[in-house]
Every structure is written in C-alpha cells, then in structure tokens.
Write a protein that holds these residues in place. Structure first.
Motif, PDB file in Angstrom:
ATOM      1  N   LEU A  29       0.840  -1.132  -0.078  1.00 10.63           N
ATOM      2  CA  LEU A  29       0.028   0.109   0.066  1.00 10.63           C
ATOM      3  C   LEU A  29       0.985   1.167  -0.096  1.00 10.63           C
ATOM      4  O   LEU A  29       1.791   1.420   0.796  1.00 10.63           O
ATOM      5  N   ALA A  30       0.812   2.221  -1.051  1.00 10.40           N
ATOM      6  CA  ALA A  30       1.522   3.163  -1.209  1.00 10.40           C
ATOM      7  C   ALA A  30       1.191   4.402  -0.259  1.00 10.40           C
ATOM      8  O   ALA A  30      -0.250   4.478  -0.032  1.00 10.40           O
ATOM      9  N   PRO A  31       1.795   4.984   0.814  1.00 11.78           N
ATOM     10  CA  PRO A  31       1.387   5.766   1.632  1.00 11.78           C
ATOM     11  C   PRO A  31       1.079   7.326   1.030  1.00 11.78           C
ATOM     12  O   PRO A  31       1.322   7.630   0.177  1.00 11.78           O
ATOM     13  N   GLU A  32       0.294   8.079   2.027  1.00  9.80           N
ATOM     14  CA  GLU A  32       0.343   9.419   1.566  1.00  9.80           C
ATOM     15  C   GLU A  32       1.435  10.131   2.318  1.00  9.80           C
ATOM     16  O   GLU A  32       1.817   9.731   3.425  1.00  9.80           O
ATOM     17  N   VAL A  33       1.952  10.986   1.630  1.00 11.38           N
ATOM     18  CA  VAL A  33       3.256  11.848   2.063  1.00 11.38           C
ATOM     19  C   VAL A  33       3.153  13.409   1.699  1.00 11.38           C
ATOM     20  O   VAL A  33       3.289  13.639   0.646  1.00 11.38           O
ATOM     21  N   ALA A  34       2.718  13.946   2.641  1.00 14.16           N
ATOM     22  CA  ALA A  34       2.767  15.490   2.668  1.00 14.16           C
ATOM     23  C   ALA A  34       4.180  15.973   2.565  1.00 14.16           C
ATOM     24  O   ALA A  34       5.200  15.537   3.191  1.00 14.16           O
ATOM     25  N   PRO A  35       4.287  17.206   1.687  1.00 12.53           N
ATOM     26  CA  PRO A  35       3.510  18.123   0.948  1.00 12.53           C
ATOM     27  C   PRO A  35       2.863  17.563  -0.278  1.00 12.53           C
ATOM     28  O   PRO A  35       2.342  18.351  -1.026  1.00 12.53           O
ATOM     29  N   TRP A  36       3.565  16.207  -0.552  1.00 12.65           N
ATOM     30  CA  TRP A  36       3.251  15.821  -1.907  1.00 12.65           C
ATOM     31  C   TRP A  36       1.683  15.363  -2.092  1.00 12.65           C
ATOM     32  O   TRP A  36       1.111  14.843  -1.137  1.00 12.65           O
ATOM     33  N   GLN A  37       1.118  15.384  -3.078  1.00 11.39           N
ATOM     34  CA  GLN A  37      -0.234  15.034  -3.392  1.00 11.39           C
ATOM     35  C   GLN A  37      -0.075  13.427  -3.702  1.00 11.39           C
ATOM     36  O   GLN A  37       0.924  13.014  -3.914  1.00 11.39           O
ATOM     37  N   GLY A  38      -1.331  12.697  -3.966  1.00  6.67           N
ATOM     38  CA  GLY A  38      -1.326  11.448  -4.308  1.00  6.67           C
ATOM     39  C   GLY A  38      -1.328  10.676  -3.040  1.00  6.67           C
ATOM     40  O   GLY A  38      -1.479  10.884  -1.824  1.00  6.67           O
ATOM     41  N   PRO A  39      -1.139   9.295  -3.380  1.00  8.52           N
ATOM     42  CA  PRO A  39      -0.463   8.813  -4.556  1.00  8.52           C
ATOM     43  C   PRO A  39      -1.413   8.519  -5.635  1.00  8.52           C
ATOM     44  O   PRO A  39      -2.647   8.312  -5.314  1.00  8.52           O
ATOM     45  N   GLU A  40      -0.779   8.597  -6.662  1.00 10.53           N
ATOM     46  CA  GLU A  40      -1.856   8.524  -7.967  1.00 10.53           C
ATOM     47  C   GLU A  40      -1.066   7.528  -8.911  1.00 10.53           C
ATOM     48  O   GLU A  40       0.018   7.170  -9.160  1.00 10.53           O
ATOM     49  N   HIS A  41      -1.903   6.530  -9.398  1.00 14.29           N
ATOM     50  CA  HIS A  41      -1.485   5.395 -10.060  1.00 14.29           C
ATOM     51  C   HIS A  41      -0.804   5.881 -11.569  1.00 14.29           C
ATOM     52  O   HIS A  41      -1.244   6.817 -12.069  1.00 14.29           O
ATOM     53  N   LEU A  42       0.322   5.234 -11.724  1.00 10.41           N
ATOM     54  CA  LEU A  42       1.002   5.470 -12.891  1.00 10.41           C
ATOM     55  C   LEU A  42       0.500   4.472 -13.929  1.00 10.41           C
ATOM     56  O   LEU A  42       0.674   3.525 -14.171  1.00 10.41           O
ATOM     57  N   GLU A  43      -0.090   5.169 -14.935  1.00  7.08           N
ATOM     58  CA  GLU A  43      -0.747   4.237 -15.792  1.00  7.08           C
ATOM     59  C   GLU A  43       0.358   3.882 -17.039  1.00  7.08           C
ATOM     60  O   GLU A  43       0.283   2.693 -17.431  1.00  7.08           O
ATOM     61  N   ASP A  44       1.410   4.745 -17.452  1.00  2.60           N
ATOM     62  CA  ASP A  44       2.276   4.161 -18.344  1.00  2.60           C
ATOM     63  C   ASP A  44       3.743   4.910 -17.959  1.00  2.60           C
ATOM     64  O   ASP A  44       4.019   5.837 -18.538  1.00  2.60           O
ATOM     65  N   PRO A  45       4.364   4.180 -16.897  1.00  2.88           N
ATOM     66  CA  PRO A  45       5.444   5.028 -16.287  1.00  2.88           C
ATOM     67  C   PRO A  45       6.737   5.007 -17.570  1.00  2.88           C
ATOM     68  O   PRO A  45       6.867   3.976 -18.225  1.00  2.88           O
ATOM     69  N   ALA A  46       7.265   5.946 -17.612  1.00  4.94           N
ATOM     70  CA  ALA A  46       8.719   6.239 -18.418  1.00  4.94           C
ATOM     71  C   ALA A  46       9.636   5.119 -17.872  1.00  4.94           C
ATOM     72  O   ALA A  46      10.510   4.753 -18.883  1.00  4.94           O
ATOM     73  N   TRP A  47       9.831   5.175 -16.770  1.00  6.09           N
ATOM     74  CA  TRP A  47      10.799   4.047 -16.041  1.00  6.09           C
ATOM     75  C   TRP A  47      10.203   3.332 -15.091  1.00  6.09           C
ATOM     76  O   TRP A  47       9.151   3.607 -14.587  1.00  6.09           O
ATOM     77  N   SER A  48      10.535   2.067 -15.239  1.00  2.00           N
ATOM     78  CA  SER A  48       9.879   1.336 -14.093  1.00  2.00           C
ATOM     79  C   SER A  48      10.985   0.075 -13.941  1.00  2.00           C
ATOM     80  O   SER A  48      11.669  -0.545 -14.916  1.00  2.00           O
ATOM     81  N   PRO A  49      11.332  -0.606 -12.834  1.00  2.00           N
ATOM     82  CA  PRO A  49      12.275  -1.729 -12.695  1.00  2.00           C
ATOM     83  C   PRO A  49      11.741  -3.002 -13.557  1.00  2.00           C
ATOM     84  O   PRO A  49      10.765  -3.120 -13.867  1.00  2.00           O
ATOM     85  N   ARG A  50      12.637  -3.684 -13.965  1.00  4.56           N
ATOM     86  CA  ARG A  50      12.448  -4.936 -14.748  1.00  4.56           C
ATOM     87  C   ARG A  50      12.771  -6.221 -13.615  1.00  4.56           C
ATOM     88  O   ARG A  50      13.893  -6.792 -13.703  1.00  4.56           O
ATOM     89  N   TRP A  51      11.737  -6.491 -13.017  1.00  5.07           N
ATOM     90  CA  TRP A  51      11.955  -7.710 -12.045  1.00  5.07           C
ATOM     91  C   TRP A  51      10.869  -8.695 -12.389  1.00  5.07           C
ATOM     92  O   TRP A  51       9.584  -8.524 -12.779  1.00  5.07           O
TER      93      TRP A  51
END
Length: 209
Positions: A29-51
């Motif tokens: 579960l992605a936490p809420e982290v102030a002052p950042w907004q979100g978390p918002e789901h990344l539909e098509d991330p430019a970068w992601s791990p290859r795991w």
C-alpha cells in the motif's frame, strides 16, 4: 535421518498451505506523504524496474511537492518455497530505453532520526531525460540492500508464518543538471514518508499520466 527425509515433503506441503491461508489477497500500500499529493496510479511509467513475476505491483506518482516522485513496489508472497525477488536477471532499468550513468550505495535519513542504506542508480534516457533511482528490499517489515540477507529473512519469515511477504521498493525522481537535485528531493521525501511500506487489502489510486 531417513524418517526426517521421508517427512520433509509432507512438512513442505503443510507449510505451503499455511502460508497461503495467512497471505490471502494482499498487496503493498503506497502511503500518503505530505506535502506531496497522491499517491496517483502510474498508467504508463517512462521508467520502471525489470523484476521477475511479482505477485502484486503498485506503481504510483506523488506530484505537487518540490518535484514529482515515483514509487514502485513489487511484492512477493511467501506461500511458495522461493520468490523471484532476488534473481540474476532482475534489472533496475530497461536497457533498451535507459543507460546507467553510475551505480553505488547511498544513505538516507529517516523520520525517527535513523538512517537507511539504499542502492543508487543514476540513469539517462534515450531522449535525454535524467533520473536517480534509490532501491532497497523489505522482508516481513525488515529493510536491507543485501541479497544474501533477503534470502535469510525470507526463510525466517516463511518458517515463522510472517504474512507480509517481501518486496522491492524503488523510489525515483528526475533532474535537469545535477543528480544532487534528485537526491535532495528523494531524501526529503523519505524524511516525510513512513519508515516501512505496509501490506494489506487492495486499494484504488487516482491515475497519473
């Protein structure tokens, strides 16, 4: 010894069944982290791990702070004898889209005043974008950057019936001129974020494009 060897398959089956009941349908579960907004789901991330083949995957963005931060969580349950969290072919980036500028260790400060070792990778994309990635592993609530320690913690968690599983935690931010720009953002984010990623029932996130 003969009796122990004969009973080993039965014990392994019992352990698999017990872990399957304990784990259930959970994900990180992605936490809420102030002052950042979100978390918002990344539909098509430019970068992601290859795991390899996670049981659950959470990829979110945190816009609205000093800079957008991305969080990628690849979760593995302990309802099987082994996981793919530590594999020789796992990569923190896709070599077709990114190249590695540098890689090494770093240390991040935590909210309670402690420190966390992280693995740092500085990347450059095919279109000239720059990104710093910090990653580490979390197993049954414990964090480490050492693969051998992951294996030991996974074995202990499975035998003791810890239901949280294990995961790759990867945090990243872009920069324009110097990697220190992204390092400062990631360090500030970790100061505000919970020290551990929680695992629980599925949650829905807004979409970030």
């Amino acid at each position: 010894m003969v009796v122990a060897l004969a009973l080993a398959p039965m014990a392994e089956t019992w352990l698999d069944q017990r872990m399957a009941r304990l784990v259930g349908d959970i994900e990180p579960l992605a936490p809420e982290v102030a002052p950042w907004q979100g978390p918002e789901h990344l539909e098509d991330p430019a970068w992601s791990p290859r795991w390899a083949e996670p049981d659950a995957m959470t990829q979110v963005a945190y816009p609205g702070g000093p800079q957008t931060v991305e969080l990628h969580l690849y979760h593995y349950r302990h309802n099987q004898p082994g996981t793919d969290l530590i594999r020789y072919d796992n990569r923190i980036f896709d070599g077709n889209s990114w190249r590695r500028v540098s890689q090494g260790g770093a240390t991040a400060r935590l909210p309670e005043g402690g420190q966390r070792p992280v693995r740092e990778t500085v990347l450059r994309g095919r279109e000239g974008q720059n990104r710093v990635v910090w990653h580490w592993y979390q197993v049954a609530g414990h964090t480490t950057v050492r693969p051998i320690e992951v294996k030991m913690l996974e074995a202990w968690a499975r035998l003791s019936g810890q239901p949280e599983g294990s995961m790759l935690v990867a945090l990243s931010a872009e920069f324009q001129v110097s990697a220190d720009e992204a390092r400062a953002v990631l360090a500030e984010f970790l100061k505000q974020a919970p020290p551990r990623v929680h695992v629980g029932e599925t949650e829905a996130y807004a979409v970030h494009e």
